[in-house]
Design a protein around this motif. Sequence first.
Motif, PDB file in Angstrom:
ATOM      1  N   ILE A 210      18.516 -34.915 -42.148  1.00  0.00           N
ATOM      2  CA  ILE A 210      18.913 -33.710 -41.753  1.00  0.00           C
ATOM      3  C   ILE A 210      18.674 -33.585 -42.470  1.00  0.00           C
ATOM      4  N   SER A 211      17.556 -31.877 -41.893  1.00  0.00           N
ATOM      5  CA  SER A 211      16.967 -31.573 -43.895  1.00  0.00           C
ATOM      6  C   SER A 211      16.721 -30.274 -43.057  1.00  0.00           C
ATOM      7  N   PRO A 212      16.271 -29.376 -43.948  1.00  0.00           N
ATOM      8  CA  PRO A 212      15.167 -27.931 -43.523  1.00  0.00           C
ATOM      9  C   PRO A 212      13.477 -28.608 -43.427  1.00  0.00           C
TER      10      PRO A 212
ATOM     11  N   LEU B 296      13.970 -29.977 -39.602  1.00  0.00           N
ATOM     12  CA  LEU B 296      14.369 -29.243 -38.532  1.00  0.00           C
ATOM     13  C   LEU B 296      13.629 -28.161 -38.580  1.00  0.00           C
ATOM     14  N   GLY B 297      13.483 -27.702 -39.897  1.00  0.00           N
ATOM     15  CA  GLY B 297      12.759 -26.394 -39.323  1.00  0.00           C
ATOM     16  C   GLY B 297      13.926 -25.039 -39.382  1.00  0.00           C
ATOM     17  N   PRO B 298      13.645 -24.046 -38.607  1.00  0.00           N
ATOM     18  CA  PRO B 298      14.903 -23.022 -39.118  1.00  0.00           C
ATOM     19  C   PRO B 298      15.941 -23.487 -37.547  1.00  0.00           C
TER      20      PRO B 298
ATOM     21  N   ASN C 289      20.330 -31.196 -49.157  1.00  0.00           N
ATOM     22  CA  ASN C 289      20.114 -30.374 -48.131  1.00  0.00           C
ATOM     23  C   ASN C 289      19.052 -31.667 -48.069  1.00  0.00           C
ATOM     24  N   TYR C 290      19.711 -33.088 -47.764  1.00  0.00           N
ATOM     25  CA  TYR C 290      18.653 -33.995 -47.698  1.00  0.00           C
ATOM     26  C   TYR C 290      19.751 -35.291 -46.836  1.00  0.00           C
TER      27      TYR C 290
END
Length: 172
Positions: free
Chosen positions: A61-63, A66-68, A134-135
Motif C-alpha cells: 500500500i503505497s503511492p 497503487l498509483g492514482p 505512506n508505505y
Amino acid sequence: MKAYWYDNLPGDQREAHDSGREVSPEYLAELGIVHFNYPSVEDVDSLAKDRGYKNRDVITISPDALGPVYEDKVKTFFHEHIHEDEEIRYIVDGSGYFDVRDKGDDWVRIRLEKHDLMIMPAGIYHRFTTDEKNYTKAMRLFQDDPKWTPLNRGTETDTNEHRKAYLTARGI
Ligand code: KMT
Ligand code: NI
C-alpha cells in the motif's frame, strides 16, 4: 508495536493521533488481540499452520505501488468493519496503524512496524491506515477464502453472529 488510545482530534488519519494514554498488552489481550515480532517468516508459517490458516496474500500500500488509486484505497481501509474469521496481519516492510474498538467503543491505535504480527479475532470492529511515510507492505493471512470480505459497520454488523460471539467471548 505500540498501542495507545486514539486522540479523536481532526487531522489526517495518517498522523499519529496519540492521546498519550498507553494501552497495555494485558488490555489488548482482553480485546483478543495477540502480537508477536517475527523477524523470520518461518515463524509466521508455523503459527499459520498451527492455527489452520490456508490462504494468504501480500499487499503493498503505497503511492508507488497503487498509483492514482492510492488515496482512495487508504480511505477504504479506514472504513470501520469486521471480518467473520480470525485474521493475521504481518508487516513485511514499512509500518502502519490498525485501530480497534475497545470495550467502551473507543478507538485503540496499534502501531505496527516491520516484522510485527497481529492476530485479530473475528467480529472485532477495526480499520487500517498507512502512516505519514505512506508505505505498508503487509501479508494478510486468512483461515479460509469465503469470508475475506470486510463488512462495514452498520445495523447488520451489530447483529452479525460473529460480532455477537466476539462480545460474549470477551465479556463485553
Ligand atoms: C484489514 O483487515 O483491515 C486489512 O487487511 C487492511 C489492509 S492490510 C494492512
Ligand atoms: Ni479488516
